[in-house]
Design a protein around this motif. Structure first.
Motif, PDB file in Angstrom:
ATOM      1  N   LEU A 224      -4.117   4.529   4.307  1.00 37.81           N
ATOM      2  CA  LEU A 224      -3.891   4.342   2.876  1.00 37.81           C
ATOM      3  C   LEU A 224      -4.992   3.531   2.212  1.00 37.81           C
ATOM      4  O   LEU A 224      -5.395   3.837   1.083  1.00 37.81           O
TER       5      LEU A 224
ATOM      6  N   LEU B  77       0.817  -1.211   0.000  1.00 39.44           N
ATOM      7  CA  LEU B  77       0.000   0.000   0.000  1.00 39.44           C
ATOM      8  C   LEU B  77       0.852   1.263   0.000  1.00 39.44           C
ATOM      9  O   LEU B  77       0.430   2.310  -0.502  1.00 39.44           O
TER      10      LEU B  77
ATOM     11  N   ARG C  24      -6.992   7.186 -10.172  1.00 38.57           N
ATOM     12  CA  ARG C  24      -6.994   7.244  -8.710  1.00 38.57           C
ATOM     13  C   ARG C  24      -8.127   8.165  -8.264  1.00 38.57           C
ATOM     14  O   ARG C  24      -7.936   9.357  -8.038  1.00 38.57           O
TER      15      ARG C  24
ATOM     16  N   ARG D 181      -8.396   5.414   1.480  1.00 40.61           N
ATOM     17  CA  ARG D 181      -8.181   6.437   0.466  1.00 40.61           C
ATOM     18  C   ARG D 181      -7.937   5.819  -0.912  1.00 40.61           C
ATOM     19  O   ARG D 181      -8.221   6.441  -1.934  1.00 40.61           O
ATOM     20  N   LEU D 182      -7.447   4.592  -0.926  1.00 42.75           N
ATOM     21  CA  LEU D 182      -7.190   3.915  -2.200  1.00 42.75           C
ATOM     22  C   LEU D 182      -8.445   3.281  -2.772  1.00 42.75           C
ATOM     23  O   LEU D 182      -8.759   3.454  -3.961  1.00 42.75           O
TER      24      LEU D 182
ATOM     25  N   ASP E 285      -3.608  -2.904  -9.115  1.00 49.16           N
ATOM     26  CA  ASP E 285      -3.917  -2.187 -10.353  1.00 49.16           C
ATOM     27  C   ASP E 285      -3.912  -3.108 -11.564  1.00 49.16           C
ATOM     28  O   ASP E 285      -4.479  -2.767 -12.606  1.00 49.16           O
TER      29      ASP E 285
END
Length: 683
Positions: A157, A125, A222, A160-161, A194
């Motif tokens: 993290l 992350l 993102r 927010r990801l 990803d």
């Protein structure tokens, strides 16, 4: 943790990449993060930084070895910390080292080739981009399960990801569901990864994808998840509801993690990491964490080397299995045996309809495994062909191992065994899945009782990982070794128990349920008595558990134990009324169920109610008393085996350390028996 750094030329002239490979240095052990390994990791990052500055490196990547990316924090090192300042420093050190992956001045990539738990996933992350192997298993943030928070960036993290709702699923819901993890495809779907590539060419494809990102051919979106405050609040509220349902406020870790996730929407990176450090400092020295680490380590060891198990080389080879009975429990056993052993399985029962229903259940289970991608179509075809049924017990004549799961009545089982034994090979092992009956009494009708063993699974068979292996005075070492070997192949943890009424799990659970029902019978309101044990953090209240197991089954076990130990167990009139009324749900996930008509008779209240606090103390003291007697009777060798049985057989929470450390901490063991189960400070 030796961390190798090497230069790799990216395809298409994209430039050189510095590749860090995490490894323990021992192929038998996964890479973990502790004080020494963090120093090694830091040195590797420094070396990569130097290559950025001197060798024109355009990106830095991190991967693992031997099918493991990183197994997370070194739990042994965590367990050794009892000072808050040291605990906080460990948090800061992890943030400092892993956080460097976001400050190297070039994009960073995590190539998640396999297992990535806790700090391992947080390592990924902290990188700019992530790829994952489609064959990767065991990805997740299990900290809340053990009594910690994802404290090296996970609480900041991850939401927010991938957004707060998905983050709550991974860090809270999955963690509290007995440490559920995800696989590579799921990580891609959630947005943790990803891109995903097949294991065979994972590194090559990851490097090619990296080159595409650096050239601008691949664009990774993102989205900003911080703008929708209402969605964030709803996700955190759902997480609290999940935590309430699982631990009932009895463990601080999931609630502290949710506070951190809630704050992640508006906090800066520095503020969020400082808050994670503070949480690690507080929880790192908590009773819940050290109890959880004790229980976790205990369960891991029990799975690898069961206490009292005979030498594995004594086990007989099992190339075919017979299952006597084709009801729900027997059919579940047949499906598990078929899936894990992949040998011929034969079910028998008294009529064709039951046999056909059982075989159909197993084959539909194979179809479900195929639909979930857990087996291939070729394997599914072979498994379907390997299951058959018959009304003739002679069909079991060639089986190496035969397990009976017929109606839970001693006379019925004894008659079946008399008929079965002459039809089997002389070296075949015979097992019973009885939940409470005397295995010795069954063995008494056999010509060769030495080949007979109890092999008690828990419902649902595919989910609960415990098997109580019941040894009678006549059971020989080869039979016992065969049972343990078979349990390992079934991916179960086997605990050796002596033959005694209801063995361990059902004996302990029944004592708890009996005490709750006594309180109801005396006049304590149903829901108040049921919720009185919430401070124990059990995954299900006593009445909900009874509804799941089946009130009729509970009644049967009560009668068995009341017959064996009439001074401590009795058959509640209310339990009998509950079964007579058709076993309606008295308590659902959402609370009490309204009873009408004839069902009102299920709960007949007396005139001497207890408070919730009084019921809890009664339950605690009763459990301490029963476990002390169980140990004195030699049903298991140590309190540790009781803890393993309760954790794996009932989902007893790790943060209590298992039942015996909990009873020590609450004072119940000393109140009931005058002594503790463990030395002070053992955990």
């Amino acid at each position: 943790m030796p961390t190798h750094v090497r230069l790799v030329d990216l395809p298409g002239g994209a430039g050189p990449l510095a590749l860090l490979t995490l490894t323990s240095g021992d192929p038998r052990r996964p890479a973990t993060l502790g004080a020494e390994s963090l120093e090694a990791f830091d040195a590797a990052v420094t070396a990569a930084q130097g290559l950025v500055e001197t060798a024109g490196v355009v990106a830095v990547a991190v991967t693992g070895a031997n099918g493991v990316f990183c197994a997370g924090a070194d739990l042994g090192a965590v367990a050794s910390v009892h000072d808050r300042a040291l605990s906080e420093e460990l948090g800061r050190r992890g943030h400092a080292v892993l956080g460097r992956l976001g400050t190297l001045g070039v994009p960073t990539f995590a190539y998640v080739n396999g297992l990535a738990l806790g700090g391992g996933l947080e390592t990924a992350l902290n990188c700019t981009y992530r790829t994952v192997s489609t064959g990767a298993r065991g990805l997740g943030l299990p900290e809340a399960y053990l009594g910690l928070v994802p404290g090296w960036g996970g609480c900041y993290l991850l939401p927010r990801l991938i957004g707060p709702a998905a983050a709550v699923t991974v860090a809270i819901e999955n963690a509290l569901a007995n440490n559920r993890s995800i696989d590579g495809p799921a990580a891609l779907q959630l947005g943790i990864a990803d891109a995903a590539f097949a294991p065979a060419d994972f590194l090559v494809e990851s490097l090619r994808w990296t080159a595409g990102v650096l050239r601008g051919d691949v664009v990774v979106p993102r989205p900003d998840h911080t703008g929708d405050a209402a969605a964030w609040d709803a996700a955190v509220a759902r997480g609290r509801a999940v935590a309430d349902a699982r631990v009932h406020g009895a463990a601080p870790a999931p609630y502290r993690a949710l506070e951190l996730i809630a704050g992640a929407r508006t906090a800066s990176r520095e503020e969020a990491f400082a808050a994670e450090d503070a949480a690690l400092a507080d929880l790192g020295v908590s009773d819940e964490l050290h109890a959880g680490l004790y229980a976790f380590t205990l369960v891991q060891r029990a799975g690898k080397k069961p206490q009292g198990a005979p030498p594995a080389e004594l086990a007989r080879k099992v190339t075919s299995v017979g299952v006597v009975g084709a009801g729900l429990m027997a059919s579940q056993l047949a499906l598990l045996l078929l899936h894990r052993l992949r040998v011929p399985i034969v079910l028998t029962d008294v009529d064709d309809a039951r046999v056909e229903k059982g075989v159909a259940f197993v084959r539909s289970g194979v179809d479900e495994l195929l639909a979930k991608g857990r087996i291939t179509s070729d394997t599914a075809n072979r498994l379907r062909a390997n299951v058959s049924g018959s009304t003739d017990k002679a069909a079991l004549g060639l089986a190496d191992f035969v397990i009976e799961a017929v109606f839970e009545d001693l006379a019925v089982k004894q008659q079946m065994l008399r008929e079965l034994e002459p039809l089997l090979r002389e070296d075949a092992v015979i097992a019973t899945n009885t939940s409470s009956l005397s295995v010795s009494a069954m063995a008494g009708v056999l010509e060769h009782p030495e080949r007979f063993v109890g092999f008690h699974f828990f419902n649902p068979v595919a989910v609960l990982p415990l098997v109580e292996v019941v040894r009678t005075p006549q059971t020989d070492e080869a039979t016992l070794a065969t049972a343990f070997a078979l349990g390992r192949k079934l991916k179960k943890t086997c605990v050796l128990v002596s033959d005694a009424p209801a063995f361990v799990v059902n004996r302990v659970l029944t004592r708890m349920f009996d005490e709750v029902m006594r309180a109801v019978d005396e006049g304590t309101p149903l829901l108040e008595a049921d919720r009185a044990v919430d401070p124990m953090g059990l995954p299900m209240s006593p009445l909900r558990l009874a509804s799941l197991v089946g009130p009729a089954v509970m009644l049967h076990v009560h009668r068995t134990l009341a017959g064996a130990f009439p001074d401590r167990y009795r058959v509640s009139d209310n339990l009998e009324r509950w079964v007579e009324a058709g076993s309606p749900d008295l308590v659902s996930r959402k609370g009490p169920v309204a009873l009408t008509g004839a069902e009102q008779g299920v709960v007949q209240q007396g005139d001497a109610p207890s408070t919730a606090e009084e019921v809890l103390v009664r339950v605690q003291d009763a459990l301490a008393d029963e476990i002390s007697r169980l140990l004195a009777d030699g049903v298991v060798a140590r309190p540790q085996e009781v803890d393993v049985c309760l954790v794996l057989g009932t989902g007893h929470p790790l943060f209590t350390g298992g039942i015996t450390p909990y009873l020590d901490r609450t004072g119940a063991s000393e109140r009931a028996t005058g002594r503790r189960f463990h030395e002070v400070g053992a955990f």
